[in-house]
Design an enzyme around this catalytic site. Structure first.
Site, mmCIF file in Angstrom:
data_model
loop_
_atom_site.group_PDB
_atom_site.id
_atom_site.type_symbol
_atom_site.label_atom_id
_atom_site.label_comp_id
_atom_site.label_asym_id
_atom_site.label_seq_id
_atom_site.Cartn_x
_atom_site.Cartn_y
_atom_site.Cartn_z
ATOM 1 N N ARG A 118 0.813 -1.232 0.000
ATOM 2 C CA ARG A 118 0.000 0.000 0.000
ATOM 3 C C ARG A 118 0.841 1.274 0.000
ATOM 4 O O ARG A 118 0.359 2.350 0.351
ATOM 5 C CB ARG A 118 -0.982 0.011 1.175
ATOM 6 C CG ARG A 118 -1.996 -1.135 1.128
ATOM 7 C CD ARG A 118 -3.055 -0.971 2.209
ATOM 8 N NE ARG A 118 -4.049 -2.018 2.115
ATOM 9 C CZ ARG A 118 -3.994 -3.175 2.783
ATOM 10 N NH1 ARG A 118 -2.969 -3.400 3.611
ATOM 11 N NH2 ARG A 118 -4.939 -4.072 2.652
ATOM 12 N N LYS A 140 3.239 11.693 -10.395
ATOM 13 C CA LYS A 140 2.450 10.867 -11.300
ATOM 14 C C LYS A 140 3.215 9.594 -11.645
ATOM 15 O O LYS A 140 4.351 9.652 -12.120
ATOM 16 C CB LYS A 140 2.144 11.626 -12.599
ATOM 17 C CG LYS A 140 1.020 12.628 -12.487
ATOM 18 C CD LYS A 140 0.698 13.190 -13.865
ATOM 19 C CE LYS A 140 -0.491 14.108 -13.835
ATOM 20 N NZ LYS A 140 -0.831 14.616 -15.191
ATOM 21 N N GLU A 182 9.966 19.703 -23.544
ATOM 22 C CA GLU A 182 9.218 19.943 -22.307
ATOM 23 C C GLU A 182 9.588 21.289 -21.692
ATOM 24 O O GLU A 182 8.753 21.938 -21.060
ATOM 25 C CB GLU A 182 9.475 18.811 -21.306
ATOM 26 C CG GLU A 182 8.847 17.476 -21.694
ATOM 27 C CD GLU A 182 7.333 17.442 -21.476
ATOM 28 O OE1 GLU A 182 6.770 18.401 -20.916
ATOM 29 O OE2 GLU A 182 6.711 16.430 -21.874
ATOM 30 N N LYS A 218 7.155 23.824 -12.745
ATOM 31 C CA LYS A 218 6.335 22.657 -12.402
ATOM 32 C C LYS A 218 6.130 22.555 -10.894
ATOM 33 O O LYS A 218 5.044 22.203 -10.431
ATOM 34 C CB LYS A 218 6.970 21.378 -12.945
ATOM 35 C CG LYS A 218 6.102 20.159 -12.667
ATOM 36 C CD LYS A 218 6.481 18.948 -13.467
ATOM 37 C CE LYS A 218 5.496 17.807 -13.205
ATOM 38 N NZ LYS A 218 5.804 16.610 -14.019
ATOM 39 N N GLU A 228 -4.118 17.592 -10.062
ATOM 40 C CA GLU A 228 -4.599 18.004 -11.378
ATOM 41 C C GLU A 228 -6.094 18.308 -11.408
ATOM 42 O O GLU A 228 -6.843 17.829 -12.246
ATOM 43 C CB GLU A 228 -4.269 16.928 -12.428
ATOM 44 C CG GLU A 228 -4.244 17.447 -13.856
ATOM 45 C CD GLU A 228 -3.732 16.412 -14.843
ATOM 46 O OE1 GLU A 228 -4.334 16.278 -15.904
ATOM 47 O OE2 GLU A 228 -2.724 15.753 -14.548
ATOM 48 N N ARG A 232 -2.832 22.529 -12.624
ATOM 49 C CA ARG A 232 -1.875 21.529 -13.107
ATOM 50 C C ARG A 232 -2.193 21.069 -14.522
ATOM 51 O O ARG A 232 -1.333 20.522 -15.211
ATOM 52 C CB ARG A 232 -1.827 20.336 -12.144
ATOM 53 C CG ARG A 232 -0.704 19.359 -12.496
ATOM 54 C CD ARG A 232 -0.391 18.381 -11.382
ATOM 55 N NE ARG A 232 0.649 17.458 -11.791
ATOM 56 C CZ ARG A 232 1.235 16.573 -10.992
ATOM 57 N NH1 ARG A 232 0.881 16.490 -9.727
ATOM 58 N NH2 ARG A 232 2.170 15.766 -11.441
ATOM 59 N N ASN A 236 -0.278 19.857 -19.270
ATOM 60 C CA ASN A 236 -0.663 18.956 -20.362
ATOM 61 C C ASN A 236 -0.604 19.630 -21.728
ATOM 62 O O ASN A 236 -0.992 19.023 -22.734
ATOM 63 C CB ASN A 236 -2.077 18.417 -20.119
ATOM 64 C CG ASN A 236 -2.156 17.560 -18.875
ATOM 65 O OD1 ASN A 236 -1.272 16.766 -18.600
ATOM 66 N ND2 ASN A 236 -3.222 17.738 -18.107
ATOM 67 N N HIS A 239 0.082 17.775 -25.025
ATOM 68 C CA HIS A 239 0.019 16.342 -24.760
ATOM 69 C C HIS A 239 -1.249 15.659 -25.267
ATOM 70 O O HIS A 239 -1.240 14.461 -25.521
ATOM 71 C CB HIS A 239 0.162 16.083 -23.257
ATOM 72 C CG HIS A 239 1.565 16.232 -22.764
ATOM 73 N ND1 HIS A 239 2.242 17.441 -22.788
ATOM 74 C CD2 HIS A 239 2.432 15.335 -22.243
ATOM 75 C CE1 HIS A 239 3.453 17.270 -22.296
ATOM 76 N NE2 HIS A 239 3.593 15.999 -21.952
ATOM 77 N N HIS A 243 -0.129 12.788 -27.370
ATOM 78 C CA HIS A 243 -0.264 11.376 -27.003
ATOM 79 C C HIS A 243 -0.868 10.570 -28.152
ATOM 80 O O HIS A 243 -0.534 9.401 -28.343
ATOM 81 C CB HIS A 243 -1.123 11.228 -25.750
ATOM 82 C CG HIS A 243 -0.370 11.484 -24.480
ATOM 83 N ND1 HIS A 243 -0.984 11.634 -23.253
ATOM 84 C CD2 HIS A 243 0.959 11.607 -24.231
ATOM 85 C CE1 HIS A 243 -0.072 11.836 -22.322
ATOM 86 N NE2 HIS A 243 1.107 11.843 -22.895
ATOM 87 N N HIS A 253 8.744 10.847 -27.098
ATOM 88 C CA HIS A 253 7.686 11.605 -26.432
ATOM 89 C C HIS A 253 7.824 13.105 -26.670
ATOM 90 O O HIS A 253 6.852 13.783 -27.012
ATOM 91 C CB HIS A 253 7.713 11.304 -24.933
ATOM 92 C CG HIS A 253 6.741 12.114 -24.140
ATOM 93 N ND1 HIS A 253 5.382 11.895 -24.164
ATOM 94 C CD2 HIS A 253 6.932 13.179 -23.301
ATOM 95 C CE1 HIS A 253 4.776 12.771 -23.389
ATOM 96 N NE2 HIS A 253 5.691 13.564 -22.849
#
Length: 340
Positions: A118, A140, A182, A218, A228, A232, A236, A239, A243, A253
């Protein structure tokens, strides 16, 4: 250690941690990270073995787990293999998982750490520019599933991040360019001065400054919106369509993010963005299957029903998030592709 490292503090209450940035700091990682315990070091076959071995030598007890390089291995099978290694190594809650590698490695190791018992401690030691400026912080973690990128994952903040700029010397120009995409993304949405610095070519002489400034952007955003729910979403930018492009394969990427930013900018911004992307060695034209890329956008995790949170830049340094019907966004992007 060549110079005194810079330390940024991610302020998230009990989940706060240090981001240490410097040159030649890998061999003294134990000055910044608690390595006096059992550690599973997760890396991939594309990362120089010496990096993991240096970290292992600093731990009380360590085992190195290496999985095959490539986004195609960022999946449930690899995640299961990591968990098996954690179990056979008898990792306990006071032990730690350490990612040594790029974004795929960080995501895989972080997700395993988030779910084993956990949740146990996790350190991130990013070795690509892309991961150093972006994915190494923020919490993330995820794996790809059924062709959809990062669809299974968890928010699990690292206990510390160590960024040694010396490791970038092993990267080729294409990998450096992908990482710089980025930085461009961050500057377009949040830092006009950084964008101007990049236009002047400062990324060639002071990459450490580029990394630090990108991380400061960031860090500020994550501190204000860890999961997010609002600001936040700015991260993206590029993206959503990016993506979709990435799902078609054949591109890194950062290259996909570069392509994905272009339809989301005003014409005035594109006039400055295209020359910068070209100077960095990044693509400025998409010649693939636009319909197929758009199809993948329908799996966008950032959406709600038939809507998605699209990020636009009308003026450099001032990104905005707009809840947009997905069909309308797809139409906008296809219109832009038709005008290329």
């Amino acid at each position: 250690m060549k110079n005194s490292p810079e330390v940024l503090r991610m302020e998230l209450g009990e989940r706060s941690y240090d981001i240490v940035i410097g040159s030649g700091i890998l061999p003294c990682a134990n000055d910044f990270l608690n390595l006096d315990r059992r550690a599973l070091i997760v890396t991939d076959s594309g990362v120089p073995r010496e990096y993991s071995e240096k970290i292992a030598a600093l731990c009380r007890e360590a085992r190195i787990f290496t999985f095959p390089q490539g986004e195609e291995h960022k999946n449930i099978d690899t995640y299961t293999d990591i968990c098996k290694e954690m179990l056979t190594f008898n990792l306990q809650r006071k032990d730690v998982v350490i990612a040594v590698g790029g974004g795929v490695t960080g995501d895989m190791a972080g997700f395993a750490a988030a779910t084993y018992m956990r949740g146990i401690d996790f350190y991130n030691i990013p070795t690509t520019l892309l991961s150093q400026v972006d994915s190494s912080i923020g919490g993330k973690t995820a794996v790809d599933f059924c062709g959809v990128k990062n669809i299974i994952g968890a928010f699990h903040q690292p206990k510390g991040v160590l960024i040694d700029t010396d490791v970038l010397s092993t990267l080729d120009k294409r990998q450096i360019a992908a990482g710089m995409a980025e930085v461009v993304k961050m500057s377009l949405t949040s830092d006009a001065e950084l964008f101007s610095m990049m236009e002047k070519g400062l990324w060639k002489s002071d990459i450490g400054e580029m990394i630090t400034r990108a991380l400061m952007i960031k860090k500020r955003i994550v501190e204000s919106d860890e999961r997010e729910g609002a600001e936040r979403r700015l991260l993206n930018f590029g993206h959503t369509f990016g993506h979709g492009v990435e799902a078609l394969g054949g591109r890194l990427h950062g290259e996909c993010v570069a392509i994905g930013m272009l339809p989301m900018c005003s014409e005035g911004v594109r006039k400055r963005l295209i020359p910068l992307l070209s100077a960095l060695g990044l693509p400025v034209v998409f010649s693939g299957d636009g319909d197929a890329a758009a199809d993948f956008m329908k799996h966008d995790k950032k959406g709600e029903g038939n809507f998605t949170y699209a990020v636009y830049v009308d003026e450099i340094g001032m990104g905005r998030v707009e809840k947009t019907p997905l069909d309308e966004l797809i139409k906008q992007i296809k219109s832009y592709l038709g005008e290329q």
